[in-house]
Design an enzyme around this catalytic site. Structure first.
Site, PDB file in Angstrom:
ATOM      1  N   CYS A  25       0.850  -1.287  -0.054  1.00 38.20           N
ATOM      2  CA  CYS A  25       0.095  -0.157  -0.053  1.00 38.20           C
ATOM      3  C   CYS A  25       0.762   1.400   0.039  1.00 38.20           C
ATOM      4  O   CYS A  25       1.476   1.565  -1.144  1.00 38.20           O
ATOM      5  CB  CYS A  25      -0.864  -0.176   1.130  1.00 38.20           C
ATOM      6  SG  CYS A  25      -2.307   0.940   0.659  1.00 38.20           S
ATOM      7  N   HIS A  75      -3.374  -5.590   2.188  1.00 39.08           N
ATOM      8  CA  HIS A  75      -3.237  -5.773   3.610  1.00 39.08           C
ATOM      9  C   HIS A  75      -3.732  -7.000   4.171  1.00 39.08           C
ATOM     10  O   HIS A  75      -4.215  -7.739   3.267  1.00 39.08           O
ATOM     11  CB  HIS A  75      -3.700  -4.450   4.510  1.00 39.08           C
ATOM     12  CG  HIS A  75      -3.216  -3.330   4.338  1.00 39.08           C
ATOM     13  ND1 HIS A  75      -2.009  -2.624   4.597  1.00 39.08           N
ATOM     14  CD2 HIS A  75      -3.725  -2.113   3.532  1.00 39.08           C
ATOM     15  CE1 HIS A  75      -1.979  -1.463   4.205  1.00 39.08           C
ATOM     16  NE2 HIS A  75      -3.021  -1.233   3.611  1.00 39.08           N
TER      17      HIS A  75
HETATM   18  N1  GLN Z   1      -1.882   6.758   2.181  1.00 42.19           N
HETATM   19  C1  GLN Z   1      -1.949   5.966   1.351  1.00 42.19           C
HETATM   20  C2  GLN Z   1      -3.575   5.984   0.505  1.00 42.19           C
HETATM   21  O1  GLN Z   1      -4.597   6.257   1.183  1.00 42.19           O
HETATM   22  C3  GLN Z   1      -1.984   4.565   1.424  1.00 42.19           C
HETATM   23  C4  GLN Z   1      -2.868   3.930   2.576  1.00 42.19           C
HETATM   24  C5  GLN Z   1      -2.308   2.669   2.886  1.00 42.19           C
HETATM   25  O2  GLN Z   1      -1.166   2.197   3.340  1.00 42.19           O
HETATM   26  N2  GLN Z   1      -3.567   1.704   3.406  1.00 42.19           N
HETATM   27  O3  GLN Z   1      -3.453   5.926  -0.600  1.00 42.19           O
END
Ligand code: GLN
Length: 238
Positions: free
Chosen positions: A95, A191
């Site tokens: 992510c 995740h």
């Molecule tokens: N901050 C990033 C987004 O919202 C990644 C979020 C995350 O790692 N779940 O796209």
């Protein structure tokens, strides 16, 4: 000879959303269950990255705020990371960590510079892409299952995706693809933690790392993985 792998965990105090740290535990266990040794080294913000002893590197996800901080530290160590990847080092980036592999992440508040390891980029949109995901990936015979929650849309241009989206949003919500593959790198929005529900992927990372360290011809003794596949099937059927 007892085989040993060292797992490097990048900025766990900043990048550890939805149990990304569980990927470390999962790799450790899969090595120990096979009578191998596992050592985990955490690299914290501000430290100089020495990746010379690292066999598998993990980069988790984070909020835009944490990602901006982690991104600055990553850039300071860009040379070491690029070298690690280009020399076929094994890297799983999830992510926010995945987004930082690219050229940049254009958020509503400004642009975060990425590592430019891959010619991909990410753009923020107000509607978050959230929910369970199922993929068909060339890296696994079972469906890959996980959970996504991101505001960024990642455009991978001609790069190889990690998988085709069966359920969920993936890279942009409409491209039909999820994540990216490059050398021994997997970048993904999933995740979960990813590796506990998708044991084939954990073994793939371990297999690649053993091959890098000890040479070709490493065959991993199978594990029963009954609980892991029960979790995988439960998510896929649901
Ligand atoms: N901050 C990033 C987004 O919202 C990644 C979020 C995350 O790692 N779940 O796209």
């Amino acid at each position: 000879m007892k085989w040993k792998l060292t797992i490097g965990c990048l900025y766990p105090e900043l990048l550890n959303l939805y149990g990304d740290r569980g990927n470390v535990r999962c790799l450790e266990k899969r090595l120990l269950w096979r009578g191998m040794e596992a050592e985990t080294v955490s690299f914290y913000a501000g430290e100089c990255l020495d990746l010379s002893g690292v066999d598998i590197l993990l980069l988790g996800g984070g909020s835009d705020r944490e990602q901006a901080i982690a991104g600055r530290y990553l850039l300071e160590n860009r040379k070491a990371i690029v070298r690690y990847v280009e020399e076929n080092g094994v890297l799983l980036a999830v992510c926010g960590g995945y987004q930082l592999l690219g050229n940049d992440y254009r958020t509503e508040k400004g642009t975060l510079e990425g590592l430019r390891l891959l010619d991909i980029h990410t753009e923020w949109r107000p509607k978050r892409l959230t929910g369970n995901v199922i993929l068909k990936s060339p890296l696994a015979s079972s469906p890959v299952v996980g959970f996504e929650n991101h505001g960024g849309r990642t455009f991978i241009k001609g790069a190889r995706p990690f998988g085709r989206v069966i359920k969920g949003f993936g890279n942009t919500g409409d491209s039909g693809y999820e994540g990216v593959l490059y050398k021994n790198v997997i970048g993904t929005y999933l995740h979960g933690p990813l590796l506990s529900k998708n044991p084939e992927l954990g073994d793939r990372l371990i297999g690649q790392a053993l091959k890098q360290k000890y040479g070709a011809g490493v065959r991993l003794p199978p594990l029963s993985d009954e609980a892991e596949y029960r979790a995988n099937r439960y998510m896929a059927v649901r």
